[in-house]
Design a protein around this motif. Sequence first.
Motif, PDB file in Angstrom:
ATOM      1  N   ILE A 253       0.837  -1.211   0.000  1.00 30.54           N
ATOM      2  CA  ILE A 253       0.000   0.000   0.000  1.00 30.54           C
ATOM      3  C   ILE A 253       0.865   1.252   0.000  1.00 30.54           C
ATOM      4  O   ILE A 253       0.599   2.215  -0.733  1.00 30.54           O
ATOM      5  CB  ILE A 253      -0.942  -0.001   1.214  1.00 30.54           C
ATOM      6  N   LEU A 257       0.503   1.917  -3.975  1.00 35.44           N
ATOM      7  CA  LEU A 257      -0.759   2.638  -4.085  1.00 35.44           C
ATOM      8  C   LEU A 257      -0.611   4.105  -3.691  1.00 35.44           C
ATOM      9  O   LEU A 257      -1.246   4.981  -4.282  1.00 35.44           O
ATOM     10  CB  LEU A 257      -1.830   1.961  -3.238  1.00 35.44           C
ATOM     11  N   ARG A 258       0.186   4.393  -2.653  1.00 35.97           N
ATOM     12  CA  ARG A 258       0.370   5.786  -2.248  1.00 35.97           C
ATOM     13  C   ARG A 258       0.980   6.624  -3.365  1.00 35.97           C
ATOM     14  O   ARG A 258       0.446   7.697  -3.702  1.00 35.97           O
ATOM     15  CB  ARG A 258       1.236   5.863  -0.993  1.00 35.97           C
ATOM     16  N   VAL A 289      -8.476  -0.960  -1.840  1.00 34.67           N
ATOM     17  CA  VAL A 289      -7.810  -1.117  -0.541  1.00 34.67           C
ATOM     18  C   VAL A 289      -8.759  -1.768   0.463  1.00 34.67           C
ATOM     19  O   VAL A 289      -8.377  -2.672   1.220  1.00 34.67           O
ATOM     20  CB  VAL A 289      -7.309   0.241  -0.027  1.00 34.67           C
ATOM     21  N   PHE A 307      -4.616   3.829   5.131  1.00 32.40           N
ATOM     22  CA  PHE A 307      -4.297   4.269   3.771  1.00 32.40           C
ATOM     23  C   PHE A 307      -4.384   5.793   3.676  1.00 32.40           C
ATOM     24  O   PHE A 307      -3.521   6.442   3.064  1.00 32.40           O
ATOM     25  CB  PHE A 307      -5.255   3.611   2.782  1.00 32.40           C
TER      26      PHE A 307
END
Length: 780
Positions: A253, A257-258, A289, A307
Amino acid sequence: MESASLNELSSSGMIGKEEFVCQYVEDTHHFTTFWEGKNLLHHMTAVLTFQIILMFTVSRITHLLLKPCHQTFLIAQIVGGMILGPLLLGRHATYLEMIFPLASRMTLNTFAEFGMIIHFFKIGVQIDPKMFLKIEKQALVIGVVGYISSVAFSCVVYNIVQALYPKEIANTGTEALAVTYAMTSFPVMCAFLSEMNILNSQIGRLSLSASLASEACMWVVYFVIFNSIEALNSHSYKPFIKMSMSACYFSIIFFILRPLVVWISNRKPPGKPMTGTHFVSIMCILLLVGFSGSVAGFPPFLVAFWFGLILPDGPPLGSVLAERLDVVGSTLIVPSYCTISGLRTNVPSLTESKSAAIEIVLIASYVGKFLGTILPSLHHQIDFWDSFAMALIMCCKGLADLLVLNNLLNEKRIEQLPFTLAVYSMVIITGFATLVIYFIHDPSRRYRAYTRKSIRESQHENELKILVCVHNEEHVYPIINLLQASNPTEATPLSVFSLHLMKLSGRATSILTQSDSSDKSSQCINNVFDRFQLHNTGCVTLKCFTAIAPYASVHDDICFMAMDTKSNIVIMPFHKRWGIEEHHVFSDASIRTLNQKVLNKVPCSVGILIDRSHMSGKLLVVYEKSFCEIAMAYLGGGDDQEALSYSLRMAQHPQVKLTVFWIRVKMHGYQRNLKNSFIDLMDHIHQSTKHKNKVTFKEEIVDDGAGTTQVIRRMEGNFNLVIVGRHHVADSPCTLGLAEWCEFPELGPLGNLLATSDFTFSVLVVQQQPPFKYDLRFIR
């Protein structure tokens, strides 16, 4: 099977202790109407829509009724759910089944839990993870000791109760509450302190840091200690494998993803808002997520929060996401979830014999948290009442605690009775603590022992310390002109502290820092003040600060800065701003409310600057390029004396000429023999060489406020700036009729006249802060 029969099909059965209900199978191509005599609530869409409207309405009405008790919106929402459930509708099974049928509760619960993913993602985006590295030692001690003492108290009491009454507390899951209920959640603290308008107070900031430490301690205990104990007891490496897989999952993540979300947010043109396509893309990533978190065995709302936590807070990403997600989350989703939690409670179960045993354990958890907070606070020499208020704040529960209770109930780790008791305890104790905190915690208490500063006192020190507050770039140049007219020289130096006030947006915590260069507007404002300092090298010392806080409580930052810098006066811009054309007037009600609170609380003199330089085309002294005519209207009183002191300092400037209008009523024979301090002051000024040929005195005799108005109107076109005091001599005939109608009472009778009439000169309204008077109810 025929469609008609499918529309009415429902069946139920038992799975464990839960009643399983099949959803209605309805024909979506045929909708009945009210006048056909059929129940519209048999349609699932109609039921869900009606439930959302009902929950929203009841929560708002409940909050309105509880507002005199100063209760938070979350408590009102839970109470609203209890009213709709066991306290009111739950007593009549027929009505409860009609409005909240069993078949619809699963759909409603799914809607609410889906909304929690979005809500906690929004909260996570508003939090700066760097705060974990900035926790002060005292906050770390208070948070950790508070959590450990709460767990210790509740566990000890649980073991004692279990030994005395083993059948009453066995298999209820109370031991799970003893560990999880001790946490003070950081998102809960952010929401609670913000609603109480103490987010940026000294105790508010300390409570936030302590809650960070408390929550971090809880997760360390949950992930590390519990898994280690489980591994030792089972002689297996599976718990450590689970921890390693969790670390890998969050690494994906963070490192994949960030950067993807940050890249999407940076794709928008500079200065333009985020497009709908980019926003939807980020929402799709959020859903991914949440889904992957469920597959990995984590609660989706918790993964969504983490997240959001790793994404950049504040503008541009954090503020845009928070703004777009806040309306739906706060308006519909949170009330729905709180109402569902209230519906899940069960009043009759409170009468069972085991209720007392469980409640004792819950109370022990609160007592442990209270003692574990107040004792370390007193050890760190925090005032007793502030320590007491902080201990109550740390005992308050919120939405995150409600989510934990619902998850424990869903996972069968606690029974219905402990859940009900925990929710009721949360409402009662948090509600009581909120009411007590509202009355005992006054952030201005620390100003009581502070020596009040004024401009008159600075005459003995030569150096004048001014705290100037600006909201945007339009406020900077008028204040720079005023500072330049304040005669900064080596003999009469200025210490200027600029405070850029920014509304809290996209962040969960307030910020008070020196020279925040990360914000472009702050940097532009600081650059103007830096040029002012360079022009007056050796005569001006400058420090620039930025305060990012809710406007409802940012006055506490101003008061703290005034006390910490020992400022003689605080300059605040007026909430109205005039353009080049007369009808172009820009007003901000939040700035006006802020000015009112500063006038009431700040521990020094205050000046409200009404800038009209754009209307007249006449600026004040800008780097000594133009001559400035200043008028001062003197009616008598402490504020007028303070305004006169400031005017006389300006009169020492080589480009400034001061005219003092002494407005008074006609004296009778016996009054002429009385000693008048103002006449003595005029004689002193006439004999002073530094004011020679720079100050002109005009005595104006009037009968009432109408005469005073005529004197003021004769100033039009002759002066660039008019200085007046806020208050004057009580019951003075000079203000007769002016004080009866006042649109801006925070400016006083003369200031109100100058602000509401169509004058073209700028105005400075000065108030000398009187000695502090403690008021049980301070302006929030």
